[in-house]
Design an enzyme around this catalytic site. Structure first.
Site, PDB file in Angstrom:
ATOM      1  N   GLU A  96     -33.493 -67.153  -1.264  1.00 46.78           N
ATOM      2  CA  GLU A  96     -33.101 -65.835  -0.764  1.00 46.78           C
ATOM      3  C   GLU A  96     -33.035 -64.891  -1.965  1.00 46.78           C
ATOM      4  O   GLU A  96     -32.360 -65.207  -2.951  1.00 46.78           O
ATOM      5  CB  GLU A  96     -31.725 -65.896  -0.083  1.00 46.78           C
ATOM      6  CG  GLU A  96     -31.696 -66.678   1.210  1.00 46.78           C
ATOM      7  CD  GLU A  96     -30.314 -66.652   1.868  1.00 46.78           C
ATOM      8  OE1 GLU A  96     -29.409 -65.953   1.356  1.00 46.78           O
ATOM      9  OE2 GLU A  96     -30.141 -67.354   2.893  1.00 46.78           O
ATOM     10  N   HIS A  99     -37.002 -45.170 -17.830  1.00 46.73           N
ATOM     11  CA  HIS A  99     -36.812 -44.120 -16.820  1.00 46.73           C
ATOM     12  C   HIS A  99     -35.422 -44.164 -16.206  1.00 46.73           C
ATOM     13  O   HIS A  99     -34.798 -45.220 -16.103  1.00 46.73           O
ATOM     14  CB  HIS A  99     -37.832 -44.298 -15.681  1.00 46.73           C
ATOM     15  CG  HIS A  99     -39.256 -44.251 -16.145  1.00 46.73           C
ATOM     16  ND1 HIS A  99     -40.290 -44.847 -15.458  1.00 46.73           N
ATOM     17  CD2 HIS A  99     -39.828 -43.703 -17.243  1.00 46.73           C
ATOM     18  CE1 HIS A  99     -41.417 -44.667 -16.098  1.00 46.73           C
ATOM     19  NE2 HIS A  99     -41.183 -43.963 -17.203  1.00 46.73           N
ATOM     20  N   LYS A 158     -30.617 -50.799  -9.466  1.00 42.69           N
ATOM     21  CA  LYS A 158     -31.828 -51.576  -9.166  1.00 42.69           C
ATOM     22  C   LYS A 158     -31.535 -53.064  -9.225  1.00 42.69           C
ATOM     23  O   LYS A 158     -30.768 -53.522 -10.066  1.00 42.69           O
ATOM     24  CB  LYS A 158     -32.930 -51.224 -10.175  1.00 42.69           C
ATOM     25  CG  LYS A 158     -33.412 -49.781 -10.047  1.00 42.69           C
ATOM     26  CD  LYS A 158     -34.239 -49.321 -11.209  1.00 42.69           C
ATOM     27  CE  LYS A 158     -34.510 -47.830 -11.082  1.00 42.69           C
ATOM     28  NZ  LYS A 158     -34.973 -47.231 -12.349  1.00 42.69           N
ATOM     29  N   TYR A 192     -38.543 -54.550  -6.889  1.00 41.26           N
ATOM     30  CA  TYR A 192     -37.150 -54.157  -7.079  1.00 41.26           C
ATOM     31  C   TYR A 192     -36.647 -53.233  -5.991  1.00 41.26           C
ATOM     32  O   TYR A 192     -37.392 -52.422  -5.444  1.00 41.26           O
ATOM     33  CB  TYR A 192     -36.919 -53.540  -8.468  1.00 41.26           C
ATOM     34  CG  TYR A 192     -37.816 -52.417  -8.885  1.00 41.26           C
ATOM     35  CD1 TYR A 192     -39.131 -52.650  -9.276  1.00 41.26           C
ATOM     36  CD2 TYR A 192     -37.347 -51.110  -8.940  1.00 41.26           C
ATOM     37  CE1 TYR A 192     -39.957 -51.618  -9.698  1.00 41.26           C
ATOM     38  CE2 TYR A 192     -38.156 -50.080  -9.371  1.00 41.26           C
ATOM     39  CZ  TYR A 192     -39.459 -50.342  -9.746  1.00 41.26           C
ATOM     40  OH  TYR A 192     -40.268 -49.307 -10.167  1.00 41.26           O
ATOM     41  N   GLU A 206     -36.395 -37.152 -11.857  1.00 41.90           N
ATOM     42  CA  GLU A 206     -36.814 -38.232 -12.756  1.00 41.90           C
ATOM     43  C   GLU A 206     -36.795 -37.771 -14.210  1.00 41.90           C
ATOM     44  O   GLU A 206     -37.274 -36.687 -14.544  1.00 41.90           O
ATOM     45  CB  GLU A 206     -38.227 -38.682 -12.375  1.00 41.90           C
ATOM     46  CG  GLU A 206     -38.578 -40.047 -12.901  1.00 41.90           C
ATOM     47  CD  GLU A 206     -39.979 -40.485 -12.470  1.00 41.90           C
ATOM     48  OE1 GLU A 206     -40.847 -39.628 -12.240  1.00 41.90           O
ATOM     49  OE2 GLU A 206     -40.183 -41.702 -12.356  1.00 41.90           O
ATOM     50  N   ASP A 220     -45.321 -41.306 -20.108  1.00 45.03           N
ATOM     51  CA  ASP A 220     -44.266 -42.008 -20.859  1.00 45.03           C
ATOM     52  C   ASP A 220     -44.383 -41.786 -22.361  1.00 45.03           C
ATOM     53  O   ASP A 220     -43.384 -41.816 -23.084  1.00 45.03           O
ATOM     54  CB  ASP A 220     -44.302 -43.513 -20.544  1.00 45.03           C
ATOM     55  CG  ASP A 220     -43.748 -43.821 -19.158  1.00 45.03           C
ATOM     56  OD1 ASP A 220     -43.857 -44.994 -18.732  1.00 45.03           O
ATOM     57  OD2 ASP A 220     -43.221 -42.892 -18.502  1.00 45.03           O
TER      58      ASP A 220
HETATM   59  C1  T46 Z   1     -41.087 -44.695  -9.163  1.00 47.06           C
HETATM   60  C2  T46 Z   1     -41.900 -44.155  -8.028  1.00 47.06           C
HETATM   61  C3  T46 Z   1     -43.157 -43.626  -8.214  1.00 47.06           C
HETATM   62  N1  T46 Z   1     -43.851 -43.140  -7.162  1.00 47.06           N
HETATM   63  C4  T46 Z   1     -45.213 -42.607  -7.416  1.00 47.06           C
HETATM   64  C5  T46 Z   1     -45.234 -41.479  -8.434  1.00 47.06           C
HETATM   65  C6  T46 Z   1     -46.529 -41.687  -9.171  1.00 47.06           C
HETATM   66  O1  T46 Z   1     -47.576 -40.977  -8.527  1.00 47.06           O
HETATM   67  C7  T46 Z   1     -46.825 -43.182  -9.041  1.00 47.06           C
HETATM   68  C8  T46 Z   1     -46.541 -43.955 -10.304  1.00 47.06           C
HETATM   69  O2  T46 Z   1     -45.239 -43.578 -10.721  1.00 47.06           O
HETATM   70  P1  T46 Z   1     -44.736 -43.956 -12.195  1.00 47.06           P
HETATM   71  O3  T46 Z   1     -45.867 -43.802 -13.167  1.00 47.06           O
HETATM   72  O4  T46 Z   1     -43.482 -43.148 -12.424  1.00 47.06           O
HETATM   73  O5  T46 Z   1     -44.388 -45.506 -12.035  1.00 47.06           O
HETATM   74  P2  T46 Z   1     -43.571 -46.365 -13.114  1.00 47.06           P
HETATM   75  O6  T46 Z   1     -43.993 -45.989 -14.491  1.00 47.06           O
HETATM   76  O7  T46 Z   1     -43.694 -47.773 -12.688  1.00 47.06           O
HETATM   77  O8  T46 Z   1     -42.079 -45.881 -12.901  1.00 47.06           O
HETATM   78  C9  T46 Z   1     -41.037 -46.791 -12.654  1.00 47.06           C
HETATM   79  O9  T46 Z   1     -40.798 -47.434 -13.878  1.00 47.06           O
HETATM   80  C10 T46 Z   1     -39.505 -47.881 -14.177  1.00 47.06           C
HETATM   81  C11 T46 Z   1     -39.624 -49.292 -14.696  1.00 47.06           C
HETATM   82  C12 T46 Z   1     -38.490 -47.755 -13.112  1.00 47.06           C
HETATM   83  O10 T46 Z   1     -37.484 -48.449 -13.107  1.00 47.06           O
HETATM   84  C13 T46 Z   1     -38.647 -46.745 -12.062  1.00 47.06           C
HETATM   85  O11 T46 Z   1     -38.560 -47.355 -10.782  1.00 47.06           O
HETATM   86  C14 T46 Z   1     -39.885 -45.980 -12.129  1.00 47.06           C
HETATM   87  O12 T46 Z   1     -39.663 -44.868 -12.958  1.00 47.06           O
HETATM   88  O13 T46 Z   1     -45.967 -43.662  -7.997  1.00 47.06           O
HETATM   89  C15 T46 Z   1     -43.373 -43.141  -5.881  1.00 47.06           C
HETATM   90  O14 T46 Z   1     -44.036 -42.695  -4.936  1.00 47.06           O
HETATM   91  N2  T46 Z   1     -42.107 -43.651  -5.672  1.00 47.06           N
HETATM   92  C16 T46 Z   1     -41.346 -44.158  -6.695  1.00 47.06           C
HETATM   93  O15 T46 Z   1     -40.211 -44.630  -6.452  1.00 47.06           O
END
Ligand code: T46
Length: 186
Positions: free
Chosen positions: A28, A61, A71, A131, A142, A169
């Site tokens: 689980e 982030h 999370k 997650y 953000e 980033d």
């Molecule tokens: C986070 C997120 C992103 N998106 C869309 C926005 C962008 O078009 C695409 C990729 O997003 P991003 O480049 O921000 O994804 P990560 O770099 O994996 O971001 C995550 O990375 C770290 C590890 C985290 O803990 C957060 O959950 C989050 O910030 O997904 C969504 O539609 N919903 C969401 O909840």
């Protein structure tokens, strides 16, 4: 399941009970009652999955209050180094970070409360990370801290020439530059 406290208040590692048999295994990964009893009282509203290749570093982030997210993280495939940075101004460990290896093999979970920045590096050929979040994604709210911030000095266990960072980033502010956003508390 076993709850492992870390050196940072409220930041927890969960070792789920794994039921193995000749077919494979069952576990689980969430049950509201048991996790509430363990102090994980978040009301999760969103599940995320991301897949990355070796060397990818996602983060660091966080979302501004009142959109900050706790999370509950685990790896479905591969191995990551998962990192949480304490942004809670009244915390005795403000500005400190904690890193834990999460993998499909160790099946560990990492609970990061609201008030932390989160990121991970991918240590295997590929990794799928799943997650739960207790607040919805808000692009407007953000924010981030650059992964190689000198003050945090996080060892992502990825050689510099192998690191794969998104353009977004790579231009995140330093911890010091972002500090005015840290209105979180324990
Ligand atoms: C986070 C997120 C992103 N998106 C869309 C926005 C962008 O078009 C695409 C990729 O997003 P991003 O480049 O921000 O994804 P990560 O770099 O994996 O971001 C995550 O990375 C770290 C590890 C985290 O803990 C957060 O959950 C989050 O910030 O997904 C969504 O539609 N919903 C969401 O909840």
């Amino acid at each position: 399941m076993e709850i492992i406290k870390t050196s940072i208040p409220n930041l927890l590692i969960i070792k789920p009970e794994v039921f193995s048999d000749p077919r494979g295994f069952f576990l689980e990964v969430f049950a509201e009652n048991r996790y509430k009893e363990a102090g994980i009282s978040s009301n999760f509203v969103q599940d995320n999955i991301s897949k990355s290749s070796y060397g990818v570093i996602r983060g660091l982030h966080y979302q501004l209050a009142p959109y900050s997210q706790s999370k509950l993280i685990h790896a479905l495939e591969g191995k990551i180094l998962d990192v949480a940075v304490d942004l809670r101004k009244n915390s005795p460990t403000f500005g400190q970070h904690y890193a834990v290896e999460l993998s499909a093999e160790n099946k560990l979970q990492f609970f990061i409360p609201q008030g932390f920045a989160h990121g991970f590096s991918v240590l295997s050929e590929t990794a799928i990370v799943s997650y739960k979040c207790d607040n919805y994604y808000s692009q407007e709210a953000e924010r981030g801290i650059v992964y190689n911030d000198a003050k945090l000095n996080i060892n992502w266990q990825i050689p510099a020439d192998k690191a794969i960072i998104s353009s977004k980033d790579s231009i995140l502010p330093s911890f010091k530059e972002a500090e005015h956003n840290f209105v979180f508390s324990i």
